[in-house]
Design a protein around this motif. Structure first.
Motif, PDB file in Angstrom:
ATOM      1  N   GLU A  90       0.739  -1.291  -0.001  1.00 35.81           N
ATOM      2  CA  GLU A  90      -0.041   0.084  -0.026  1.00 35.81           C
ATOM      3  C   GLU A  90       0.775   1.203   0.080  1.00 35.81           C
ATOM      4  OE1 GLU A  90      -3.577   0.562   2.075  1.00 35.81           O
ATOM      5  OE2 GLU A  90      -3.923  -1.622   2.584  1.00 35.81           O
ATOM      6  N   SER A  91       0.264   2.010  -0.560  1.00 28.35           N
ATOM      7  CA  SER A  91       1.115   3.523  -0.961  1.00 28.35           C
ATOM      8  C   SER A  91       1.031   4.234   0.405  1.00 28.35           C
ATOM      9  CB  SER A  91       0.777   4.202  -2.017  1.00 28.35           C
ATOM     10  OG  SER A  91       1.202   5.498  -2.132  1.00 28.35           O
ATOM     11  N   PRO A  92       1.989   4.880   0.854  1.00 25.76           N
ATOM     12  CA  PRO A  92       1.970   5.964   2.046  1.00 25.76           C
ATOM     13  C   PRO A  92       0.996   7.004   1.734  1.00 25.76           C
ATOM     14  CG  PRO A  92       4.446   5.244   1.630  1.00 25.76           C
ATOM     15  CD  PRO A  92       3.574   4.925   0.374  1.00 25.76           C
ATOM     16  N   SER A  93       0.540   7.104   0.674  1.00 33.60           N
ATOM     17  CA  SER A  93      -0.398   8.328  -0.017  1.00 33.60           C
ATOM     18  C   SER A  93      -1.917   8.035   0.976  1.00 33.60           C
ATOM     19  CB  SER A  93      -0.539   8.354  -1.119  1.00 33.60           C
ATOM     20  OG  SER A  93      -1.258   7.083  -1.793  1.00 33.60           O
ATOM     21  N   THR A  94      -2.032   6.434   1.111  1.00 34.93           N
ATOM     22  CA  THR A  94      -3.310   6.193   1.726  1.00 34.93           C
ATOM     23  C   THR A  94      -3.177   6.992   3.266  1.00 34.93           C
ATOM     24  OG1 THR A  94      -2.370   4.143   2.545  1.00 34.93           O
ATOM     25  CG2 THR A  94      -3.682   4.254   0.432  1.00 34.93           C
ATOM     26  N   ILE A  95      -2.160   7.327   3.685  1.00 34.56           N
ATOM     27  CA  ILE A  95      -2.412   7.902   5.045  1.00 34.56           C
ATOM     28  C   ILE A  95      -1.804   9.514   5.212  1.00 34.56           C
ATOM     29  CG2 ILE A  95      -1.897   5.695   6.438  1.00 34.56           C
ATOM     30  CD1 ILE A  95       0.972   6.495   6.863  1.00 34.56           C
ATOM     31  N   GLY A  96      -1.715   9.949   3.841  1.00 34.16           N
ATOM     32  CA  GLY A  96      -1.647  11.355   3.729  1.00 34.16           C
ATOM     33  C   GLY A  96      -0.233  11.618   3.671  1.00 34.16           C
ATOM     34  N   ILE A  97       0.609  10.756   3.132  1.00 30.52           N
ATOM     35  CA  ILE A  97       1.967  11.190   2.694  1.00 30.52           C
ATOM     36  C   ILE A  97       2.257  11.081   1.452  1.00 30.52           C
ATOM     37  CG2 ILE A  97       4.425  10.493   3.276  1.00 30.52           C
ATOM     38  CD1 ILE A  97       3.954   9.599   5.982  1.00 30.52           C
ATOM     39  N   ALA A 120      -4.415   0.927  14.213  1.00 28.11           N
ATOM     40  CA  ALA A 120      -3.444  -0.275  13.971  1.00 28.11           C
ATOM     41  C   ALA A 120      -2.590  -0.172  12.876  1.00 28.11           C
ATOM     42  CB  ALA A 120      -3.875  -1.490  14.558  1.00 28.11           C
ATOM     43  N   LYS A 121      -3.257  -0.152  11.875  1.00 28.97           N
ATOM     44  CA  LYS A 121      -2.765  -0.165  10.268  1.00 28.97           C
ATOM     45  C   LYS A 121      -1.969   0.946   9.992  1.00 28.97           C
ATOM     46  CE  LYS A 121      -4.043  -0.722   5.450  1.00 28.97           C
ATOM     47  NZ  LYS A 121      -5.168  -0.788   4.517  1.00 28.97           N
ATOM     48  N   THR A 122      -2.661   2.133  10.510  1.00 27.41           N
ATOM     49  CA  THR A 122      -2.208   3.434  10.238  1.00 27.41           C
ATOM     50  C   THR A 122      -0.670   3.478  11.254  1.00 27.41           C
ATOM     51  OG1 THR A 122      -4.191   4.309   9.587  1.00 27.41           O
ATOM     52  CG2 THR A 122      -2.336   5.711  10.260  1.00 27.41           C
ATOM     53  N   GLN A 123      -0.896   3.057  12.305  1.00 22.63           N
ATOM     54  CA  GLN A 123       0.536   3.317  13.016  1.00 22.63           C
ATOM     55  C   GLN A 123       1.634   2.436  12.629  1.00 22.63           C
ATOM     56  OE1 GLN A 123      -1.394   2.448  16.597  1.00 22.63           O
ATOM     57  NE2 GLN A 123      -1.892   4.647  17.024  1.00 22.63           N
ATOM     58  N   GLY A 124       1.086   1.130  12.138  1.00 26.97           N
ATOM     59  CA  GLY A 124       1.935   0.181  11.622  1.00 26.97           C
ATOM     60  C   GLY A 124       2.632   0.818  10.222  1.00 26.97           C
ATOM     61  N   LYS A 127      -5.997  13.685   6.313  1.00 19.99           N
ATOM     62  CA  LYS A 127      -6.074  12.518   5.672  1.00 19.99           C
ATOM     63  C   LYS A 127      -5.249  11.618   6.692  1.00 19.99           C
ATOM     64  CE  LYS A 127      -5.648  10.097   1.268  1.00 19.99           C
ATOM     65  NZ  LYS A 127      -4.995  10.049  -0.131  1.00 19.99           N
ATOM     66  N   PHE A 128      -4.390  11.968   7.428  1.00 20.12           N
ATOM     67  CA  PHE A 128      -3.802  11.204   8.167  1.00 20.12           C
ATOM     68  C   PHE A 128      -4.725  11.099   9.554  1.00 20.12           C
ATOM     69  CE2 PHE A 128      -1.177  10.299  11.954  1.00 20.12           C
ATOM     70  CZ  PHE A 128      -0.255   9.213  11.468  1.00 20.12           C
ATOM     71  N   ALA A 129      -5.269  11.877   9.957  1.00 17.28           N
ATOM     72  CA  ALA A 129      -6.117  11.740  11.184  1.00 17.28           C
ATOM     73  C   ALA A 129      -7.287  10.828  10.708  1.00 17.28           C
ATOM     74  CB  ALA A 129      -6.688  13.041  11.594  1.00 17.28           C
ATOM     75  N   ALA A 130      -7.832  10.988   9.560  1.00 17.58           N
ATOM     76  CA  ALA A 130      -8.760   9.884   8.901  1.00 17.58           C
ATOM     77  C   ALA A 130      -8.515   8.679   9.171  1.00 17.58           C
ATOM     78  CB  ALA A 130      -9.628  10.394   7.589  1.00 17.58           C
ATOM     79  N   ALA A 131      -7.356   8.309   8.459  1.00 16.40           N
ATOM     80  CA  ALA A 131      -6.683   7.118   8.236  1.00 16.40           C
ATOM     81  C   ALA A 131      -6.694   6.405   9.876  1.00 16.40           C
ATOM     82  CB  ALA A 131      -5.575   6.900   7.611  1.00 16.40           C
ATOM     83  N   LEU A 132      -6.209   7.342  10.689  1.00 18.58           N
ATOM     84  CA  LEU A 132      -5.801   6.843  12.052  1.00 18.58           C
ATOM     85  C   LEU A 132      -7.164   6.330  12.867  1.00 18.58           C
ATOM     86  CD1 LEU A 132      -3.305   6.331  13.789  1.00 18.58           C
ATOM     87  CD2 LEU A 132      -3.713   8.872  14.723  1.00 18.58           C
ATOM     88  N   ALA A 133      -8.246   7.099  12.497  1.00 18.65           N
ATOM     89  CA  ALA A 133      -9.518   7.094  13.033  1.00 18.65           C
ATOM     90  C   ALA A 133     -10.205   5.739  12.655  1.00 18.65           C
ATOM     91  CB  ALA A 133     -10.456   8.290  13.104  1.00 18.65           C
TER      92      ALA A 133
END
Length: 459
Positions: free
Chosen positions: A334-341, A365-369, A355-361
Protein backbone atom coordinates in the motif's frame (compact mmCIF):
# COMPACT_ATOMS: atom_id res chain seq x y z
CA UNK A 1 69.28 36.25 2.24
CA UNK A 2 67.36 38.90 0.28
CA UNK A 3 69.51 41.63 -1.25
CA UNK A 4 68.47 45.19 -2.15
CA UNK A 5 69.67 45.03 -5.79
CA UNK A 6 67.07 47.02 -7.73
CA UNK A 7 68.72 49.15 -10.41
CA UNK A 8 72.17 49.30 -8.82
CA UNK A 9 73.84 49.29 -12.23
CA UNK A 10 71.37 48.04 -14.81
CA UNK A 11 68.45 50.19 -13.70
CA UNK A 12 66.19 47.16 -13.94
CA UNK A 13 63.32 46.59 -11.42
CA UNK A 14 64.71 43.18 -10.51
CA UNK A 15 62.34 42.70 -7.54
CA UNK A 16 59.34 42.91 -9.86
CA UNK A 17 61.02 40.58 -12.33
CA UNK A 18 61.68 38.01 -9.58
CA UNK A 19 58.12 38.36 -8.22
CA UNK A 20 56.74 37.72 -11.71
CA UNK A 21 58.90 34.63 -12.14
CA UNK A 22 57.93 33.28 -8.71
CA UNK A 23 54.25 33.96 -9.40
CA UNK A 24 54.46 32.03 -12.63
CA UNK A 25 56.16 29.10 -10.91
CA UNK A 26 53.60 29.21 -8.03
CA UNK A 27 50.72 28.23 -10.32
CA UNK A 28 50.70 24.67 -9.02
CA UNK A 29 50.58 25.93 -5.43
CA UNK A 30 47.60 28.14 -6.23
CA UNK A 31 45.82 25.17 -7.76
CA UNK A 32 46.49 23.21 -4.58
CA UNK A 33 45.17 26.08 -2.44
CA UNK A 34 42.00 26.22 -4.52
CA UNK A 35 41.55 22.49 -4.02
CA UNK A 36 41.93 22.95 -0.25
CA UNK A 37 39.30 25.71 -0.17
CA UNK A 38 36.89 23.64 -2.26
CA UNK A 39 37.49 20.53 -0.14
CA UNK A 40 37.05 22.44 3.11
CA UNK A 41 33.73 23.83 1.88
CA UNK A 42 32.65 20.31 0.93
CA UNK A 43 33.69 18.93 4.34
CA UNK A 44 31.72 21.67 6.12
CA UNK A 45 28.62 20.93 4.03
CA UNK A 46 29.04 17.18 4.53
CA UNK A 47 29.34 17.66 8.30
CA UNK A 48 26.15 19.73 8.34
CA UNK A 49 24.40 17.08 6.26
CA UNK A 50 25.72 14.31 8.49
CA UNK A 51 24.43 16.02 11.64
CA UNK A 52 20.99 16.51 10.09
CA UNK A 53 20.81 12.90 8.94
CA UNK A 54 21.94 11.60 12.35
CA UNK A 55 19.26 13.68 14.11
CA UNK A 56 16.63 12.42 11.67
CA UNK A 57 17.72 8.80 12.23
CA UNK A 58 17.50 9.22 16.01
CA UNK A 59 13.99 10.67 15.78
CA UNK A 60 12.88 8.00 13.34
CA UNK A 61 14.19 5.25 15.64
CA UNK A 62 12.05 6.61 18.48
CA UNK A 63 8.95 6.06 16.31
CA UNK A 64 9.98 2.84 14.57
CA UNK A 65 7.46 0.48 16.21
CA UNK A 66 3.67 0.78 16.54
CA UNK A 67 3.93 0.74 20.36
CA UNK A 68 5.96 3.95 20.23
CA UNK A 69 3.23 5.67 18.23
CA UNK A 70 0.31 4.81 20.50
CA UNK A 71 -0.83 7.39 23.01
CA UNK A 72 -3.85 8.02 25.20
CA UNK A 73 -5.15 10.82 27.39
CA UNK A 74 -6.49 10.12 30.87
CA UNK A 75 -8.40 12.34 33.29
CA UNK A 76 -10.53 12.17 36.41
CA UNK A 77 -13.58 14.18 37.47
CA UNK A 78 -11.98 14.96 40.86
CA UNK A 79 -8.93 17.19 41.26
CA UNK A 80 -7.82 15.04 44.22
CA UNK A 81 -7.32 12.05 41.92
CA UNK A 82 -4.23 12.30 39.67
CA UNK A 83 -4.14 9.97 36.66
CA UNK A 84 -1.30 8.72 34.47
CA UNK A 85 -1.65 6.34 31.55
CA UNK A 86 0.85 4.68 29.23
CA UNK A 87 0.43 3.72 25.58
CA UNK A 88 -0.95 0.28 26.47
CA UNK A 89 -4.04 1.73 28.18
CA UNK A 90 -7.38 0.92 26.55
CA UNK A 91 -9.90 3.72 25.97
CA UNK A 92 -12.83 3.56 28.40
CA UNK A 93 -14.10 4.86 31.74
CA UNK A 94 -14.50 3.72 35.35
CA UNK A 95 -16.35 5.09 38.39
CA UNK A 96 -15.26 4.69 42.01
CA UNK A 97 -15.30 6.35 45.40
CA UNK A 98 -12.24 7.13 47.51
CA UNK A 99 -13.03 5.70 50.95
CA UNK A 100 -9.74 6.01 52.84
CA UNK A 101 -6.28 7.46 52.47
CA UNK A 102 -3.23 5.43 53.45
CA UNK A 103 -1.80 6.60 56.78
CA UNK A 104 1.01 5.46 59.09
CA UNK A 105 0.63 4.66 62.75
CA UNK A 106 1.90 7.53 64.90
CA UNK A 107 1.99 6.86 68.66
CA UNK A 108 3.41 8.80 71.60
CA UNK A 109 4.44 7.57 75.02
CA UNK A 110 3.59 9.24 78.31
CA UNK A 111 5.76 12.23 79.23
CA UNK A 112 8.83 11.33 81.28
CA UNK A 113 12.05 12.90 82.49
CA UNK A 114 14.05 9.68 82.12
CA UNK A 115 13.55 6.04 81.23
CA UNK A 116 12.26 4.16 84.28
CA UNK A 117 11.42 0.85 82.63
CA UNK A 118 13.41 -2.32 82.21
CA UNK A 119 16.59 -2.90 80.23
CA UNK A 120 14.73 -4.27 77.21
CA UNK A 121 11.74 -3.07 75.20
CA UNK A 122 9.98 -5.03 72.46
CA UNK A 123 8.36 -3.91 69.21
CA UNK A 124 5.69 -6.14 67.67
CA UNK A 125 4.74 -5.58 64.02
CA UNK A 126 1.39 -6.20 62.31
CA UNK A 127 2.36 -9.79 61.53
CA UNK A 128 3.20 -10.51 65.18
CA UNK A 129 6.97 -10.55 64.72
CA UNK A 130 8.79 -9.37 67.83
CA UNK A 131 12.01 -7.36 67.93
CA UNK A 132 13.85 -6.77 71.20
CA UNK A 133 15.64 -3.43 71.66
CA UNK A 134 18.06 -2.49 74.43
CA UNK A 135 16.62 0.43 76.41
CA UNK A 136 20.02 2.00 77.10
CA UNK A 137 20.94 4.45 79.81
CA UNK A 138 18.78 7.38 78.67
CA UNK A 139 15.75 8.32 76.62
CA UNK A 140 18.12 9.44 73.87
CA UNK A 141 19.76 5.99 73.91
CA UNK A 142 16.34 4.34 73.71
CA UNK A 143 15.32 6.42 70.68
CA UNK A 144 18.66 5.76 68.95
CA UNK A 145 18.44 2.00 69.57
CA UNK A 146 14.89 1.83 68.17
CA UNK A 147 16.01 3.66 65.01
CA UNK A 148 18.94 1.26 64.61
CA UNK A 149 16.79 -1.87 64.98
CA UNK A 150 15.62 -1.77 61.35
CA UNK A 151 11.96 -2.53 62.07
CA UNK A 152 10.57 0.34 60.00
CA UNK A 153 9.57 2.17 63.18
CA UNK A 154 11.37 5.46 63.83
CA UNK A 155 11.60 7.19 67.19
CA UNK A 156 11.88 10.89 68.02
CA UNK A 157 12.07 12.65 71.38
CA UNK A 158 9.57 15.50 71.65
CA UNK A 159 9.86 18.13 74.42
CA UNK A 160 6.84 18.04 76.77
CA UNK A 161 7.43 20.72 79.37
CA UNK A 162 9.08 20.25 82.80
CA UNK A 163 8.38 18.17 85.87
CA UNK A 164 6.45 20.32 88.36
CA UNK A 165 8.28 18.81 91.28
CA UNK A 166 11.89 18.64 90.13
CA UNK A 167 11.91 21.13 87.27
CA UNK A 168 13.58 18.55 85.03
CA UNK A 169 12.62 18.63 81.32
CA UNK A 170 10.06 16.06 80.20
CA UNK A 171 9.93 14.24 76.84
CA UNK A 172 7.54 12.02 74.95
CA UNK A 173 8.80 9.26 72.70
CA UNK A 174 7.03 9.60 69.33
CA UNK A 175 7.01 6.42 67.20
CA UNK A 176 6.24 6.51 63.49
CA UNK A 177 5.53 3.36 61.47
CA UNK A 178 5.43 2.74 57.73
CA UNK A 179 2.38 3.89 55.76
CA UNK A 180 -0.36 1.28 55.37
CA UNK A 181 -1.97 -1.36 57.54
CA UNK A 182 1.17 -3.49 57.45
CA UNK A 183 2.97 -0.69 59.26
CA UNK A 184 0.97 -1.14 62.50
CA UNK A 185 2.97 -1.95 65.62
CA UNK A 186 2.83 -2.40 69.41
CA UNK A 187 5.42 -1.25 71.96
CA UNK A 188 6.12 -3.09 75.24
CA UNK A 189 8.34 -2.70 78.27
CA UNK A 190 9.83 -6.17 78.57
CA UNK A 191 11.35 -8.99 76.53
CA UNK A 192 9.72 -10.90 73.70
CA UNK A 193 9.11 -13.74 76.15
CA UNK A 194 7.37 -11.32 78.52
CA UNK A 195 5.15 -10.17 75.62
CA UNK A 196 4.29 -13.77 74.76
CA UNK A 197 3.63 -14.56 78.42
CA UNK A 198 1.42 -11.52 78.86
CA UNK A 199 3.60 -9.96 81.57
CA UNK A 200 5.05 -7.06 79.51
CA UNK A 201 3.61 -3.57 79.97
CA UNK A 202 1.96 -1.99 76.92
CA UNK A 203 3.71 1.37 76.78
CA UNK A 204 1.16 2.77 74.31
CA UNK A 205 -1.74 1.94 76.67
CA UNK A 206 -0.11 3.62 79.70
CA UNK A 207 -1.72 6.77 81.17
CA UNK A 208 -0.71 9.79 79.08
CA UNK A 209 0.21 7.66 76.02
CA UNK A 210 -1.85 7.80 72.83
CA UNK A 211 -2.05 6.64 69.24
CA UNK A 212 -2.39 9.81 67.19
CA UNK A 213 -2.82 8.11 63.81
CA UNK A 214 -3.87 4.55 63.03
CA UNK A 215 -2.12 2.58 60.33
CA UNK A 216 -4.43 1.88 57.42
CA UNK A 217 -4.40 1.15 53.70
CA UNK A 218 -5.92 3.48 51.15
CA UNK A 219 -9.17 2.12 49.72
CA UNK A 220 -11.32 2.85 46.71
CA UNK A 221 -14.60 1.16 45.87
CA UNK A 222 -15.36 0.42 42.24
CA UNK A 223 -18.96 0.73 41.09
CA UNK A 224 -19.97 1.93 44.58
CA UNK A 225 -23.66 1.55 45.42
CA UNK A 226 -24.21 -1.36 43.06
CA UNK A 227 -24.26 -5.11 43.56
CA UNK A 228 -20.87 -5.22 41.78
CA UNK A 229 -19.20 -2.93 44.36
CA UNK A 230 -15.61 -3.98 44.93
CA UNK A 231 -13.03 -2.53 47.32
CA UNK A 232 -9.44 -2.13 46.14
CA UNK A 233 -6.73 -1.32 48.70
CA UNK A 234 -3.17 0.00 48.52
CA UNK A 235 -0.47 0.40 51.14
CA UNK A 236 0.18 3.85 49.66
CA UNK A 237 -2.11 6.42 48.10
CA UNK A 238 -1.06 5.17 44.64
CA UNK A 239 -3.03 2.47 42.83
CA UNK A 240 -1.07 0.86 39.99
CA UNK A 241 -2.98 -0.54 37.01
CA UNK A 242 -6.43 0.32 38.35
CA UNK A 243 -7.15 -0.15 34.67
CA UNK A 244 -4.50 -1.82 32.49
CA UNK A 245 -1.82 0.79 31.91
CA UNK A 246 -3.57 3.37 34.11
CA UNK A 247 -2.31 4.47 37.55
CA UNK A 248 -4.02 6.83 39.97
CA UNK A 249 -2.87 8.68 43.09
CA UNK A 250 -5.47 9.89 45.59
CA UNK A 251 -5.06 12.79 47.99
CA UNK A 252 -8.51 13.16 49.58
CA UNK A 253 -11.54 11.07 50.49
CA UNK A 254 -14.22 11.33 47.80
CA UNK A 255 -17.61 9.93 48.81
CA UNK A 256 -19.20 11.05 45.56
CA UNK A 257 -18.37 8.87 42.55
CA UNK A 258 -15.21 9.82 40.68
CA UNK A 259 -15.14 9.13 36.94
CA UNK A 260 -11.88 8.02 35.40
CA UNK A 261 -11.78 8.52 31.59
CA UNK A 262 -9.24 7.17 29.10
CA UNK A 263 -9.35 8.22 25.45
CA UNK A 264 -7.18 7.44 22.45
CA UNK A 265 -4.90 10.33 21.38
CA UNK A 266 -3.57 10.96 17.90
CA UNK A 267 -0.97 13.43 19.12
CA UNK A 268 2.06 11.11 19.19
CA UNK A 269 1.48 9.56 15.77
CA UNK A 270 0.60 12.91 14.14
CA UNK A 271 3.64 14.57 15.69
CA UNK A 272 5.83 11.69 14.48
CA UNK A 273 4.53 11.90 10.91
CA UNK A 274 4.89 15.68 10.83
CA UNK A 275 8.44 15.61 12.16
CA UNK A 276 9.55 12.78 9.88
CA UNK A 277 8.27 14.54 6.75
CA UNK A 278 9.70 17.88 7.88
CA UNK A 279 13.08 16.32 8.66
CA UNK A 280 13.34 14.45 5.36
CA UNK A 281 12.22 17.53 3.39
CA UNK A 282 14.83 19.72 5.06
CA UNK A 283 17.60 17.31 4.05
CA UNK A 284 16.32 16.86 0.48
CA UNK A 285 15.97 20.63 0.04
CA UNK A 286 19.50 21.22 1.33
CA UNK A 287 20.91 18.60 -1.05
CA UNK A 288 19.03 20.10 -4.03
CA UNK A 289 20.25 23.61 -3.17
CA UNK A 290 23.87 22.56 -2.82
CA UNK A 291 23.71 20.45 -5.98
CA UNK A 292 22.40 23.28 -8.18
CA UNK A 293 24.54 24.90 -10.89
CA UNK A 294 24.21 28.70 -10.88
CA UNK A 295 25.03 31.23 -13.59
CA UNK A 296 26.10 34.76 -12.74
CA UNK A 297 27.54 37.67 -14.69
CA UNK A 298 31.26 38.24 -14.28
CA UNK A 299 32.96 41.61 -13.89
CA UNK A 300 33.67 41.63 -17.63
CA UNK A 301 30.01 41.04 -18.43
CA UNK A 302 30.46 37.43 -19.48
CA UNK A 303 28.42 34.63 -17.86
CA UNK A 304 30.10 32.74 -15.04
CA UNK A 305 28.91 29.25 -14.16
CA UNK A 306 29.52 27.85 -10.67
CA UNK A 307 28.73 24.42 -9.26
CA UNK A 308 27.42 23.69 -5.77
CA UNK A 309 29.45 21.65 -3.29
CA UNK A 310 27.25 18.59 -3.97
CA UNK A 311 27.00 19.01 -7.76
CA UNK A 312 27.72 15.67 -9.41
CA UNK A 313 28.28 13.99 -6.05
CA UNK A 314 27.02 10.44 -6.56
CA UNK A 315 27.16 9.51 -2.89
CA UNK A 316 25.00 12.44 -1.79
CA UNK A 317 22.64 11.84 -4.70
CA UNK A 318 22.29 8.20 -3.61
CA UNK A 319 21.43 9.32 -0.07
CA UNK A 320 18.74 11.65 -1.40
CA UNK A 321 17.21 8.86 -3.48
CA UNK A 322 17.35 6.41 -0.55
CA UNK A 323 15.55 8.83 1.76
CA UNK A 324 12.84 9.45 -0.82
CA UNK A 325 12.34 5.71 -1.28
CA UNK A 326 12.27 5.14 2.48
CA UNK A 327 9.34 7.51 2.74
CA UNK A 328 7.42 6.74 -0.43
CA UNK A 329 7.95 3.04 -1.19
CA UNK A 330 4.81 0.94 -0.58
CA UNK A 331 4.30 -0.67 2.84
CA UNK A 332 2.81 -4.17 2.55
CA UNK A 333 1.69 -3.28 -0.95
CA UNK A 334 0.00 0.00 0.00
CA UNK A 335 1.14 3.50 -0.87
CA UNK A 336 1.94 5.93 1.96
CA UNK A 337 -0.44 8.31 0.19
CA UNK A 338 -3.28 6.35 1.83
CA UNK A 339 -2.24 7.87 5.16
CA UNK A 340 -1.58 11.35 3.77
CA UNK A 341 2.11 11.15 2.78
CA UNK A 342 2.81 12.09 -0.86
CA UNK A 343 5.65 13.31 -3.07
CA UNK A 344 5.50 16.27 -5.46
CA UNK A 345 6.97 16.67 -8.95
CA UNK A 346 9.89 18.62 -7.46
CA UNK A 347 10.76 15.76 -5.10
CA UNK A 348 9.39 17.36 -1.93
CA UNK A 349 7.44 15.21 0.53
CA UNK A 350 4.05 16.48 1.73
CA UNK A 351 1.98 15.50 4.75
CA UNK A 352 -1.81 15.84 4.85
CA UNK A 353 -2.72 15.89 8.55
CA UNK A 354 -6.46 15.70 7.83
CA UNK A 355 -6.11 12.56 5.72
CA UNK A 356 -3.76 11.05 8.29
CA UNK A 357 -6.28 11.71 11.09
CA UNK A 358 -9.02 10.06 9.05
CA UNK A 359 -6.85 6.99 8.41
CA UNK A 360 -5.92 6.83 12.09
CA UNK A 361 -9.57 6.98 13.13
CA UNK A 362 -10.60 4.33 10.59
CA UNK A 363 -7.83 1.83 11.37
CA UNK A 364 -5.42 2.92 14.13
CA UNK A 365 -3.34 -0.26 14.12
CA UNK A 366 -2.80 -0.29 10.36
CA UNK A 367 -2.00 3.43 10.18
CA UNK A 368 0.42 3.26 13.09
CA UNK A 369 2.00 0.15 11.56
CA UNK A 370 2.57 1.87 8.20
CA UNK A 371 4.07 4.94 9.83
CA UNK A 372 6.30 2.80 12.06
CA UNK A 373 7.60 0.91 9.00
CA UNK A 374 8.35 4.20 7.23
CA UNK A 375 10.14 5.48 10.33
CA UNK A 376 12.17 2.28 10.58
CA UNK A 377 13.24 2.57 6.92
CA UNK A 378 14.26 6.21 7.42
CA UNK A 379 16.22 5.21 10.53
CA UNK A 380 18.06 2.50 8.58
CA UNK A 381 18.97 4.88 5.74
CA UNK A 382 20.04 7.59 8.18
CA UNK A 383 22.17 5.24 10.27
CA UNK A 384 23.87 3.78 7.19
CA UNK A 385 24.89 7.31 6.17
CA UNK A 386 25.71 8.92 9.53
CA UNK A 387 26.89 6.08 11.78
CA UNK A 388 29.89 7.39 13.73
CA UNK A 389 32.01 4.36 12.86
CA UNK A 390 31.23 3.32 9.30
CA UNK A 391 28.55 5.65 7.97
CA UNK A 392 29.05 6.48 4.29
CA UNK A 393 28.99 10.23 4.89
CA UNK A 394 31.10 9.88 8.04
CA UNK A 395 33.83 7.95 6.23
CA UNK A 396 33.64 10.39 3.32
CA UNK A 397 34.30 13.28 5.71
CA UNK A 398 37.25 11.44 7.25
CA UNK A 399 38.69 10.72 3.79
CA UNK A 400 38.30 14.34 2.68
CA UNK A 401 39.92 15.64 5.86
CA UNK A 402 42.89 13.34 5.24
CA UNK A 403 43.10 14.61 1.66
CA UNK A 404 43.07 18.22 2.88
CA UNK A 405 45.92 17.47 5.29
CA UNK A 406 47.94 16.00 2.41
CA UNK A 407 47.23 19.03 0.19
CA UNK A 408 48.26 21.42 2.95
CA UNK A 409 51.50 19.48 3.32
CA UNK A 410 52.14 19.88 -0.42
CA UNK A 411 51.41 23.62 -0.17
CA UNK A 412 53.93 23.90 2.67
CA UNK A 413 56.50 22.07 0.52
CA UNK A 414 55.87 24.58 -2.27
CA UNK A 415 56.48 27.42 0.19
CA UNK A 416 59.94 26.01 0.85
CA UNK A 417 60.55 25.36 -2.84
CA UNK A 418 59.55 28.87 -3.89
CA UNK A 419 61.58 30.44 -1.11
CA UNK A 420 64.65 28.55 -2.36
CA UNK A 421 63.91 29.60 -5.95
CA UNK A 422 63.56 33.25 -4.91
CA UNK A 423 66.89 33.11 -3.08
CA UNK A 424 68.59 31.70 -6.18
CA UNK A 425 67.09 34.37 -8.47
CA UNK A 426 68.12 37.14 -6.10
CA UNK A 427 71.62 35.69 -6.08
CA UNK A 428 71.69 35.52 -9.91
CA UNK A 429 70.54 39.12 -10.32
CA UNK A 430 72.91 40.28 -7.61
CA UNK A 431 75.79 38.58 -9.48
CA UNK A 432 74.61 40.22 -12.70
CA UNK A 433 74.64 43.67 -11.10
CA UNK A 434 78.10 42.98 -9.68
CA UNK A 435 79.37 41.90 -13.09
CA UNK A 436 77.83 44.97 -14.75
CA UNK A 437 79.44 47.16 -12.12
CA UNK A 438 82.83 45.60 -12.87
CA UNK A 439 82.36 46.09 -16.61
CA UNK A 440 81.28 49.66 -16.04
CA UNK A 441 84.41 50.33 -13.97
CA UNK A 442 86.58 48.74 -16.67
CA UNK A 443 84.85 50.80 -19.31
CA UNK A 444 85.48 53.99 -17.36
CA UNK A 445 89.17 53.07 -16.97
CA UNK A 446 89.57 52.36 -20.65
CA UNK A 447 87.88 55.63 -21.52
CA UNK A 448 90.27 57.46 -19.22
CA UNK A 449 93.26 55.73 -20.80
CA UNK A 450 92.08 56.57 -24.29
CA UNK A 451 91.57 60.16 -23.31
CA UNK A 452 95.13 60.38 -21.94
CA UNK A 453 96.58 58.80 -25.05
CA UNK A 454 94.71 61.20 -27.28
CA UNK A 455 95.91 64.21 -25.32
CA UNK A 456 99.57 63.05 -25.60
CA UNK A 457 99.35 62.62 -29.33
CA UNK A 458 98.08 66.15 -29.79
CA UNK A 459 101.06 67.54 -27.92
Amino acid sequence: MALGIDGLVSGLDTTSLIDALISAEAGTQRILSTKVSTSQKLVTDLQTLNSSVAALAANATSWSTPDKLRSVTASSSASSVAVTADATATPGSLTFTVDRLATPQISVSAAMTSWSGGSTVTLVDAAGTTTEVAAGASLADLAANINAAGTGVTATLVASGVDSGTGDPKYRLQLNGATGADGAFSFYDGTAADVTGGTASDLLAAPGAATVSTAQDAAVTLWAGTSAAQEITSTSNAFADLLPGVDITVSAVESSPVTLSVARSTATATNAATNLVTGVNAILTSIRTKSAVTTTTGTDGSPAVSAGSFTGDGQVRALSAALSRAVMDPVDGESPSTIGITITRTGSIEFDATKFAAALAADPAKTQGMLADIAARIADVGDAASNKIDGTITTRITSKQSSITDLQSQIADWDDRLATRRSRLESVYASMETALSALQSQSSWLSAQLSTTTSGSST
